[in-house]
Write an enzyme that holds these catalytic residues in place. Structure first.
Site, short mmCIF file in Angstrom:
data_model
loop_
_atom_site.label_atom_id
_atom_site.label_comp_id
_atom_site.label_asym_id
_atom_site.label_seq_id
_atom_site.Cartn_x
_atom_site.Cartn_y
_atom_site.Cartn_z
N CYS A 139 13.84 23.88 -9.11
CA CYS A 139 14.30 23.81 -10.50
C CYS A 139 13.15 23.80 -11.51
O CYS A 139 13.39 23.69 -12.70
CB CYS A 139 15.19 22.59 -10.70
SG CYS A 139 14.27 21.05 -10.79
N ASP A 181 -0.53 4.22 1.17
CA ASP A 181 -1.42 5.16 1.87
C ASP A 181 -0.89 5.67 3.20
O ASP A 181 -1.58 6.48 3.85
CB ASP A 181 -2.80 4.51 2.06
CG ASP A 181 -2.75 3.18 2.79
OD1 ASP A 181 -1.79 2.95 3.57
OD2 ASP A 181 -3.67 2.36 2.60
N ASN A 195 -8.30 -12.79 4.90
CA ASN A 195 -8.94 -12.25 3.69
C ASN A 195 -10.44 -12.56 3.76
O ASN A 195 -10.86 -13.51 4.41
CB ASN A 195 -8.33 -12.87 2.42
CG ASN A 195 -8.51 -11.99 1.19
OD1 ASN A 195 -9.59 -11.49 0.91
ND2 ASN A 195 -7.42 -11.77 0.45
N HIS A 212 5.82 -0.48 -2.84
CA HIS A 212 5.44 0.31 -4.02
C HIS A 212 5.63 1.82 -3.81
O HIS A 212 5.11 2.61 -4.58
CB HIS A 212 3.99 0.00 -4.41
CG HIS A 212 3.81 -1.40 -4.93
ND1 HIS A 212 2.63 -2.10 -4.83
CD2 HIS A 212 4.68 -2.23 -5.56
CE1 HIS A 212 2.80 -3.30 -5.38
NE2 HIS A 212 4.02 -3.40 -5.81
N ASN A 264 0.83 -1.21 0.00
CA ASN A 264 0.00 0.00 0.00
C ASN A 264 0.86 1.26 0.00
O ASN A 264 1.99 1.25 0.46
CB ASN A 264 -0.94 -0.01 1.21
CG ASN A 264 -1.91 -1.16 1.14
OD1 ASN A 264 -2.12 -1.72 0.07
ND2 ASN A 264 -2.49 -1.53 2.27
#
Ligand code: NAD
Length: 252
Positions: free
Chosen positions: A153, A106, A216, A121, A104
């Site tokens: 920049c 988040d 799950n 990630h 995640n």
């Protein structure tokens, strides 16, 4: 077997382990109001994922940024950690788990208080300048004018999570594989196991002898291949029960 007996088995595995690593996917944040990408209520049913393709982003930064802002900052940015994130943070603070590998972006594990978090990630909480590599906190960037540009920049800023076509960041990549190699219990929460190369990490843990506990709401690609104890249910209620069991058994 009933969920409560399975939860007790999982709690005993955790208590008897030397190194427990958690591996989290989008499912752990669903009860915080962040939808997964895949599945019936997934984000990709509403949006075309092409706006997160790195080459599209570089050619159409303004278009891409409009959706990035809407989804990841205006919408996800308001989410708070839930009971499952808090249970993991408490378990780490008490020494029952050593680290979290998360797919995640988040920041909810860190907001809950977890310390050892490997963001496989990357993270939406930071923006990186593609020209000079300067890193900004997302909070300090004015997103009323898109695309946002580097204050130093004037280079293009990009969220510091990986887009399609980009490599997994270091050191998160090597740390995650190392965790899988040394864990003797591996706790998977809310992941389909369909997003490579992250999906391969639990298989490494299994090959190295770890017991696999999985949480799950429905079977994933892990459930009938490597999972030893499947805790079927929503992440918040399962993780709160699991944590209570660990504490209760430890006090006996
Ligand atoms: P996924 O979207 O492929 O699958 C989510 C999994 O969570 C499914 O197996 C689903 O059954 C399960 N699930 C749904 N609600 C649940 C609940 N309440 N409790 C427990 N499980 C639940 O997720 P993925 O495998 O993590 O892959 C998607 C990729 O997209 C990730 O790698 C991540 O980078 C990204 N993503 C991140 C976020 C986030 O940061 N919160 C959200 C969406 C997608």
């Amino acid at each position: 077997m009933s969920t409560s007996s399975l939860t007790e088995i999982a709690a005993n595995l955790i208590l008897n382990a030397n190194h427990v690593t958690a591996f989290t996917g989008a499912g752990i944040s669903v009860e915080s109001g962040i939808p997964p990408f895949r599945g019936k209520d997934g984000l990709w049913n509403k949006y075309d994922p092409g706006f997160l393709d790195i080459s599209y982003f570089l050619h159409h930064p303004e278009d891409s940024w409009k959706l990035i802002k809407e989804i990841f900052y205006d919408y996800f940015g308001k989410a708070n950690p839930n009971g499952a994130h808090h249970a993991l943070a408490e378990m780490e603070a008490k020494g029952y788990i050593k680290a979290i590998i998360t797919q995640n972006i988040d920041n909810l594990h860190q907001m809950a208080g977890s310390k050892e978090v490997y963001e496989y990630h990357g993270s939406s909480k930071q923006l990186v300048c593609l020209n000079c590599s300067k890193i900004y906190s997302a909070d300090e960037i004015d997103m009323t004018k898109l695309p946002p540009l580097c204050k130093e920049c004037k280079g293009l800023l990009k969220p510091d999570f990986i887009f399609f076509g980009e490599a997994i960041p270091e050191p998160a990549n090597s740390k995650s594989f190392h965790e899988a190699e040394i864990a003797d219990v591996f706790l998977i929460i809310g992941s389909t196991g369909e997003v490579a190369p992250a999906s391969g990490i639990p298989y490494i843990a299994k090959e190295r002898g770890a017991k696999i506990i999985e949480v799950n709401i429905e079977p994933s690609s892990y459930t009938n291949s490597i999972t030893d104890v499947f805790l079927n249910g929503k992440a918040v209620s399962i993780m709160e029960k699991l944590y209570k069991n660990v504490i209760a058994i430890n006090e006996i």
